[in-house]
Design a protein around this motif. Structure first.
Motif, PDB file in Angstrom:
ATOM      1  N   ARG A  10       0.878  -1.174   0.000  1.00 32.20           N
ATOM      2  CA  ARG A  10       0.000   0.000   0.000  1.00 32.20           C
ATOM      3  C   ARG A  10       0.907   1.213   0.000  1.00 32.20           C
ATOM      4  O   ARG A  10       2.005   1.176   0.523  1.00 32.20           O
ATOM      5  CB  ARG A  10      -0.930   0.004   1.198  1.00 32.20           C
ATOM      6  N   ARG A  11       0.445   2.244  -0.583  1.00 34.29           N
ATOM      7  CA  ARG A  11       1.266   3.443  -0.713  1.00 34.29           C
ATOM      8  C   ARG A  11       1.182   4.262   0.571  1.00 34.29           C
ATOM      9  O   ARG A  11       0.157   4.846   0.880  1.00 34.29           O
ATOM     10  CB  ARG A  11       0.803   4.275  -1.907  1.00 34.29           C
ATOM     11  N   LEU A  12       2.285   4.275   1.304  1.00 33.47           N
ATOM     12  CA  LEU A  12       2.342   5.117   2.495  1.00 33.47           C
ATOM     13  C   LEU A  12       2.649   6.550   2.098  1.00 33.47           C
ATOM     14  O   LEU A  12       2.188   7.493   2.706  1.00 33.47           O
ATOM     15  CB  LEU A  12       3.423   4.588   3.449  1.00 33.47           C
ATOM     16  N   LYS A  13       3.452   6.687   1.064  1.00 35.11           N
ATOM     17  CA  LYS A  13       3.770   7.969   0.467  1.00 35.11           C
ATOM     18  C   LYS A  13       4.191   7.666  -0.969  1.00 35.11           C
ATOM     19  O   LYS A  13       4.565   6.539  -1.274  1.00 35.11           O
ATOM     20  CB  LYS A  13       4.886   8.681   1.229  1.00 35.11           C
ATOM     21  N   PRO A  14       4.117   8.641  -1.848  1.00 36.46           N
ATOM     22  CA  PRO A  14       4.509   8.360  -3.238  1.00 36.46           C
ATOM     23  C   PRO A  14       5.980   7.936  -3.321  1.00 36.46           C
ATOM     24  O   PRO A  14       6.821   8.453  -2.587  1.00 36.46           O
ATOM     25  CB  PRO A  14       4.303   9.700  -3.953  1.00 36.46           C
ATOM     26  N   LEU A  15       6.265   6.981  -4.171  1.00 36.30           N
ATOM     27  CA  LEU A  15       7.657   6.591  -4.388  1.00 36.30           C
ATOM     28  C   LEU A  15       8.332   7.655  -5.247  1.00 36.30           C
ATOM     29  O   LEU A  15       7.811   8.014  -6.311  1.00 36.30           O
ATOM     30  CB  LEU A  15       7.737   5.249  -5.119  1.00 36.30           C
ATOM     31  N   PRO A  16       9.469   8.162  -4.827  1.00 33.19           N
ATOM     32  CA  PRO A  16      10.185   9.169  -5.616  1.00 33.19           C
ATOM     33  C   PRO A  16      10.964   8.485  -6.745  1.00 33.19           C
ATOM     34  O   PRO A  16      12.190   8.361  -6.691  1.00 33.19           O
ATOM     35  CB  PRO A  16      11.088   9.826  -4.585  1.00 33.19           C
ATOM     36  N   LEU A  17      10.243   8.041  -7.776  1.00 32.49           N
ATOM     37  CA  LEU A  17      10.862   7.238  -8.833  1.00 32.49           C
ATOM     38  C   LEU A  17      12.018   7.940  -9.528  1.00 32.49           C
ATOM     39  O   LEU A  17      13.047   7.328  -9.797  1.00 32.49           O
ATOM     40  CB  LEU A  17       9.808   6.800  -9.863  1.00 32.49           C
ATOM     41  N   ARG A  18      11.867   9.217  -9.835  1.00 29.69           N
ATOM     42  CA  ARG A  18      12.946   9.917 -10.553  1.00 29.69           C
ATOM     43  C   ARG A  18      14.213  10.025  -9.707  1.00 29.69           C
ATOM     44  O   ARG A  18      15.319   9.815 -10.204  1.00 29.69           O
ATOM     45  CB  ARG A  18      12.480  11.285 -11.016  1.00 29.69           C
ATOM     46  N   ALA A  19      14.054  10.337  -8.427  1.00 29.40           N
ATOM     47  CA  ALA A  19      15.220  10.417  -7.534  1.00 29.40           C
ATOM     48  C   ALA A  19      15.859   9.040  -7.375  1.00 29.40           C
ATOM     49  O   ALA A  19      17.091   8.908  -7.405  1.00 29.40           O
ATOM     50  CB  ALA A  19      14.806  10.981  -6.181  1.00 29.40           C
ATOM     51  N   LEU A  20      15.030   8.014  -7.214  1.00 28.59           N
ATOM     52  CA  LEU A  20      15.564   6.665  -7.089  1.00 28.59           C
ATOM     53  C   LEU A  20      16.239   6.216  -8.383  1.00 28.59           C
ATOM     54  O   LEU A  20      17.302   5.600  -8.357  1.00 28.59           O
ATOM     55  CB  LEU A  20      14.456   5.686  -6.694  1.00 28.59           C
ATOM     56  N   GLN A  21      15.636   6.556  -9.520  1.00 31.02           N
ATOM     57  CA  GLN A  21      16.239   6.196 -10.799  1.00 31.02           C
ATOM     58  C   GLN A  21      17.617   6.839 -10.940  1.00 31.02           C
ATOM     59  O   GLN A  21      18.574   6.178 -11.343  1.00 31.02           O
ATOM     60  CB  GLN A  21      15.356   6.615 -11.966  1.00 31.02           C
ATOM     61  N   ALA A  22      17.734   8.105 -10.577  1.00 31.64           N
ATOM     62  CA  ALA A  22      19.024   8.791 -10.676  1.00 31.64           C
ATOM     63  C   ALA A  22      20.069   8.086  -9.814  1.00 31.64           C
ATOM     64  O   ALA A  22      21.201   7.841 -10.256  1.00 31.64           O
ATOM     65  CB  ALA A  22      18.875  10.248 -10.261  1.00 31.64           C
ATOM     66  N   ARG A  23      19.699   7.738  -8.599  1.00 30.41           N
ATOM     67  CA  ARG A  23      20.646   7.068  -7.699  1.00 30.41           C
ATOM     68  C   ARG A  23      20.994   5.673  -8.203  1.00 30.41           C
ATOM     69  O   ARG A  23      22.165   5.278  -8.189  1.00 30.41           O
ATOM     70  CB  ARG A  23      20.047   7.000  -6.290  1.00 30.41           C
ATOM     71  N   LEU A  24      20.006   4.918  -8.668  1.00 30.04           N
ATOM     72  CA  LEU A  24      20.281   3.577  -9.160  1.00 30.04           C
ATOM     73  C   LEU A  24      21.126   3.597 -10.437  1.00 30.04           C
ATOM     74  O   LEU A  24      21.960   2.723 -10.645  1.00 30.04           O
ATOM     75  CB  LEU A  24      18.986   2.797  -9.377  1.00 30.04           C
ATOM     76  N   CYS A  25      20.931   4.611 -11.272  1.00 31.25           N
ATOM     77  CA  CYS A  25      21.773   4.745 -12.469  1.00 31.25           C
ATOM     78  C   CYS A  25      23.230   4.979 -12.075  1.00 31.25           C
ATOM     79  O   CYS A  25      24.142   4.446 -12.720  1.00 31.25           O
ATOM     80  CB  CYS A  25      21.266   5.878 -13.360  1.00 31.25           C
ATOM     81  N   GLU A  26      23.458   5.751 -11.025  1.00 29.04           N
ATOM     82  CA  GLU A  26      24.820   5.944 -10.522  1.00 29.04           C
ATOM     83  C   GLU A  26      25.399   4.611 -10.045  1.00 29.04           C
ATOM     84  O   GLU A  26      26.538   4.273 -10.366  1.00 29.04           O
ATOM     85  CB  GLU A  26      24.833   6.929  -9.351  1.00 29.04           C
TER      86      GLU A  26
END
Length: 107
Positions: A10-26
């Motif tokens: 369940r969504r407790l808060k929106p997932l920050p996909l763009r921020a996570l994508q940037a970090r995972l790309c690094e």
């Protein structure tokens, strides 16, 4: 790391996909235009690990991505989600380049 699927119960808060994508790309040393991050909300799941998000990553097997590197990246991905206040259960599946096909939609 072309595909990252983030499953939440369940969504407790929106997932920050763009921020996570940037970090995972690094972490994986890839470009954002070669990746896709998906957020999938689930109606239910087995609660063996009590995670906030189950992260399934499909990554291209490369010679430099040794078992040690994969283990380090798993830890770094876990830490990236923790920095966003999320307890992650992370799984990586590697595939051989000759066994991958992709047909994106036409522009």
């Amino acid at each position: 790391m072309p595909l990252v699927q983030c499953f939440t119960l369940r969504r407790l808060k929106p997932l920050p996909l763009r921020a996570l994508q940037a970090r995972l790309c690094e972490i994986w040393a890839v470009q954002p235009d070669t990746t896709k991050m998906l957020h999938v909300e689930c109606a239910d799941w087995t609660a063996e690990f009590k995670e906030d998000v189950y992260v399934a990553i499909r990554s291209l097997q490369r010679p430099e991505r040794t078992a040690a590197v994969q283990q380090r990246n798993l830890q770094l991905v876990t830490e990236a989600f923790a920095a966003e206040g999320l307890r992650a259960n992370v799984r990586v599946e590697s595939y051989a380049p000759e066994e991958y096909w992709h047909l994106p939609p036409k522009s």
